[in-house]
Motif scaffolding. Structure first.
Motif, PDB file in Angstrom:
ATOM      1  N   UNK A   1      22.489  51.027  44.587  1.00 10.74           N
ATOM      2  CA  UNK A   1      22.498  52.358  43.989  1.00 10.74           C
ATOM      3  C   UNK A   1      23.904  52.958  43.937  1.00 10.74           C
ATOM      4  N   UNK A   2      24.681  52.762  44.993  1.00 13.04           N
ATOM      5  CA  UNK A   2      26.001  53.382  45.061  1.00 13.04           C
ATOM      6  C   UNK A   2      27.027  52.573  44.269  1.00 13.04           C
ATOM      7  N   UNK A   3      28.167  53.191  44.049  1.00 13.51           N
ATOM      8  CA  UNK A   3      29.250  52.536  43.312  1.00 13.51           C
ATOM      9  C   UNK A   3      29.669  51.225  43.980  1.00 13.51           C
ATOM     10  N   UNK A   4      29.904  51.258  45.290  1.00 13.80           N
ATOM     11  CA  UNK A   4      30.344  50.059  45.994  1.00 13.80           C
ATOM     12  C   UNK A   4      29.273  48.973  46.000  1.00 13.80           C
ATOM     13  N   UNK A   5      28.027  49.362  46.161  1.00 17.81           N
ATOM     14  CA  UNK A   5      26.948  48.373  46.153  1.00 17.81           C
ATOM     15  C   UNK A   5      26.877  47.660  44.806  1.00 17.81           C
ATOM     16  N   UNK A   6      27.029  48.426  43.743  1.00 19.22           N
ATOM     17  CA  UNK A   6      26.973  47.807  42.417  1.00 19.22           C
ATOM     18  C   UNK A   6      28.199  46.941  42.150  1.00 19.22           C
ATOM     19  N   UNK A   7      29.348  47.315  42.696  1.00 17.22           N
ATOM     20  CA  UNK A   7      30.530  46.453  42.560  1.00 17.22           C
ATOM     21  C   UNK A   7      30.296  45.117  43.255  1.00 17.22           C
ATOM     22  N   UNK A   8      29.685  45.142  44.433  1.00 16.37           N
ATOM     23  CA  UNK A   8      29.398  43.893  45.141  1.00 16.37           C
ATOM     24  C   UNK A   8      28.405  43.048  44.356  1.00 16.37           C
ATOM     25  N   UNK A   9      27.428  43.690  43.736  1.00 13.92           N
ATOM     26  CA  UNK A   9      26.486  42.936  42.917  1.00 13.92           C
ATOM     27  C   UNK A   9      27.221  42.220  41.789  1.00 13.92           C
ATOM     28  N   UNK A  10      28.145  42.939  41.143  1.00 13.62           N
ATOM     29  CA  UNK A  10      28.929  42.336  40.066  1.00 13.62           C
ATOM     30  C   UNK A  10      29.823  41.213  40.597  1.00 13.62           C
ATOM     31  N   UNK A  11      30.401  41.425  41.770  1.00 14.96           N
ATOM     32  CA  UNK A  11      31.222  40.381  42.394  1.00 14.96           C
ATOM     33  C   UNK A  11      30.454  39.076  42.522  1.00 14.96           C
ATOM     34  N   UNK A  12      29.213  39.185  42.926  1.00 18.75           N
ATOM     35  CA  UNK A  12      28.405  38.002  43.222  1.00 18.75           C
ATOM     36  C   UNK A  12      27.735  37.396  41.991  1.00 18.75           C
ATOM     37  N   UNK A  13      27.705  38.131  40.893  1.00 20.84           N
ATOM     38  CA  UNK A  13      26.934  37.666  39.739  1.00 20.84           C
ATOM     39  C   UNK A  13      27.716  37.516  38.435  1.00 20.84           C
ATOM     40  N   UNK A  14      28.743  38.323  38.239  1.00 22.24           N
ATOM     41  CA  UNK A  14      29.463  38.271  36.963  1.00 22.24           C
ATOM     42  C   UNK A  14      30.499  37.147  36.981  1.00 22.24           C
ATOM     43  N   UNK A  15      30.303  36.147  36.122  1.00 26.10           N
ATOM     44  CA  UNK A  15      31.215  35.002  36.060  1.00 26.10           C
ATOM     45  C   UNK A  15      31.824  34.852  34.668  1.00 26.10           C
ATOM     46  N   UNK A  16      32.066  35.962  34.029  1.00 27.37           N
ATOM     47  CA  UNK A  16      32.712  35.968  32.711  1.00 27.37           C
ATOM     48  C   UNK A  16      34.143  35.436  32.851  1.00 27.37           C
ATOM     49  N   UNK A  17      34.508  34.342  32.161  1.00 25.36           N
ATOM     50  CA  UNK A  17      35.861  33.772  32.277  1.00 25.36           C
ATOM     51  C   UNK A  17      36.982  34.759  31.958  1.00 25.36           C
ATOM     52  N   UNK A  18      36.665  35.785  31.160  1.00 25.42           N
ATOM     53  CA  UNK A  18      37.681  36.772  30.809  1.00 25.42           C
ATOM     54  C   UNK A  18      38.134  37.572  32.028  1.00 25.42           C
ATOM     55  N   UNK A  19      37.282  37.624  33.054  1.00 30.26           N
ATOM     56  CA  UNK A  19      37.667  38.301  34.294  1.00 30.26           C
ATOM     57  C   UNK A  19      38.878  37.627  34.919  1.00 30.26           C
TER      58      UNK A  19
ATOM     59  N   UNK B   1      48.308  31.131  49.085  1.00 24.96           N
ATOM     60  CA  UNK B   1      47.068  31.821  49.402  1.00 24.96           C
ATOM     61  C   UNK B   1      46.165  31.938  48.179  1.00 24.96           C
ATOM     62  N   UNK B   2      44.874  31.854  48.414  1.00 26.90           N
ATOM     63  CA  UNK B   2      43.880  32.108  47.377  1.00 26.90           C
ATOM     64  C   UNK B   2      43.216  33.445  47.705  1.00 26.90           C
ATOM     65  N   UNK B   3      43.519  34.452  46.918  1.00 28.36           N
ATOM     66  CA  UNK B   3      43.066  35.810  47.206  1.00 28.36           C
ATOM     67  C   UNK B   3      41.542  35.947  47.175  1.00 28.36           C
ATOM     68  N   UNK B   4      40.888  34.997  46.544  1.00 31.09           N
ATOM     69  CA  UNK B   4      39.429  35.008  46.472  1.00 31.09           C
ATOM     70  C   UNK B   4      38.797  35.104  47.860  1.00 31.09           C
ATOM     71  N   UNK B   5      39.373  34.390  48.833  1.00 33.72           N
ATOM     72  CA  UNK B   5      38.774  34.338  50.165  1.00 33.72           C
ATOM     73  C   UNK B   5      38.943  35.649  50.938  1.00 33.72           C
ATOM     74  N   UNK B   6      39.829  36.528  50.485  1.00 33.02           N
ATOM     75  CA  UNK B   6      40.039  37.798  51.164  1.00 33.02           C
ATOM     76  C   UNK B   6      38.867  38.756  50.956  1.00 33.02           C
ATOM     77  N   UNK B   7      38.318  38.747  49.732  1.00 31.99           N
ATOM     78  CA  UNK B   7      37.244  39.698  49.426  1.00 31.99           C
ATOM     79  C   UNK B   7      36.178  39.099  48.511  1.00 31.99           C
ATOM     80  N   UNK B   8      36.227  37.771  48.340  1.00 28.12           N
ATOM     81  CA  UNK B   8      35.273  37.034  47.509  1.00 28.12           C
ATOM     82  C   UNK B   8      35.206  37.577  46.077  1.00 28.12           C
ATOM     83  N   UNK B   9      36.361  37.895  45.534  1.00 24.63           N
ATOM     84  CA  UNK B   9      36.441  38.297  44.142  1.00 24.63           C
ATOM     85  C   UNK B   9      36.649  37.023  43.318  1.00 24.63           C
ATOM     86  N   UNK B  10      35.560  36.530  42.731  1.00 25.24           N
ATOM     87  CA  UNK B  10      35.565  35.271  42.005  1.00 25.24           C
ATOM     88  C   UNK B  10      36.655  35.195  40.944  1.00 25.24           C
TER      89      UNK B  10
END
Length: 321
Positions: free
Chosen positions: A61-79, A157-166
């Protein structure tokens, strides 16, 4: 229990170099130990540790919760393209905004390969694959040995492992040497960060003192929040506020809104960072998960208000389609 302890240690690290080194070392060890756990497990641990709250991914419901959902699900190569601070320039150019790009003096795979003969007396140096690894090059007082050690270490370093931003996971690490933006009328540059939702600007985060004198990240930066008409809103997102009288609405603010909306159009949410120096607009970067999706928002009602601007039902359909 972990959250209040980490909050105190992090605050101390901003003022004490020994505590800072200890904090960074412990964080490095933690990232190594957690490297092989699933993104979802990491997300729940990270969120609890940084906010003291339980992450709701089943019904965010919250902004941060929805950002985490997008982190885990959005795999658009343009990102990935737009998270790469060098490759994103091609995207900006394709959108017809080449004129807001800074001048690039060189791009390198190793700090030792930088050709200082093609760099002016002052420039800005940054890594393309993460956040916060920046420095101002000043020919008169530049410590090359210290710089090369720090930046070559950052390239590994691979920044992905810091916050799991795919979106950071598959970026090829490089060093960018570019034009140093300065504003004679201000002590430091003003960062205009446009919060965009489905291609529409709804909030603007205005940050001051974001860089330390050497160009590195300043943890004591200040932030005010404005609506898309540049009316001040009494909201805090991650940082402390500053006196609203210190800045005024830029004369070409509507043009900045236009550029931000052009660049954000393909995404359910992103933050487009721009600079405005004496009427000239410059592109900064595009960020998809501000603050790693753990920044506190107050009053809390705004966490739900901003979260409501991200429609995950439509996004779920788009990802499945």
């Amino acid at each position: 229990m972990i959250y209040p302890i980490k909050k105190v240690v992090r605050t101390l690290s901003h003022n004490n170099i020994f505590v800072k080194r200890l904090y960074l070392t412990s964080n490095k060890v933690k990232m190594y130990l957690l490297k092989n756990i699933s993104d979802e497990t990491f997300a729940k641990m990270k969120y609890k540790e940084n906010t003291g709250q339980t992450l709701n991914l089943s019904n965010p419901k919250t902004y941060n919760e929805k950002l985490w959902w997008l982190k885990l699900n959005n795999r658009n190569p343009l990102l990935t393209v737009c998270s790469d601070k060098f490759e994103v320039r091609k995207y900006v150019e394709e959108k017809g905004l080449k004129h807001i790009l800074t001048t690039i003096y060189g791009v390198y795979d190793n700090a030792e390969n930088i050709d200082y003969n093609v760099i002016p007396e002052k420039a800005f140096i940054k890594c393309n694959h993460g956040s916060g690894t920046n420095i101002i090059y000043d020919k008169e007082k530049f410590n090359k040995i210290k710089f090369e050690k720090k930046f070559n270490r950052a390239l590994k370093k691979n920044y992905y492992y810091q916050s799991r931003e795919w979106n950071y996971k598959n970026i090829k690490p490089r060093i960018i040497v570019e034009e140093l933006l300065t504003d004679k009328e201000n002590v430091s540059l003003i960062d205009y960060r446009f919060m965009c939702f489905d291609g529409e600007v709804k909030l603007i985060l205005v940050d001051i003192n974001t860089a330390s004198p050497d160009g590195s990240h300043n943890p004591k930066a200040l932030r005010n929040i404005y609506d898309n008409d540049f009316n001040y809103l009494d909201i805090k997102i991650g940082r402390q506020q500053f006196d609203n009288k210190l800045i005024s609405k830029p004369k070409n603010f509507s043009k900045m809104i236009e550029y931000a909306e052009i660049l954000s159009k393909p995404f359910p949410h992103c933050r487009v960072d721009l600079y405005n120096i004496q009427g000239e607009i410059y592109f900064g970067e595009i960020t998809f998960y501000p603050g790693g999706a753990t920044q506190r928002i107050t009053p809390e009602k705004w966490s739900y208000e901003i979260g409501g601007w991200i429609n995950l039902e439509d996004e779920s359909h788009n990802l499945q389609g």
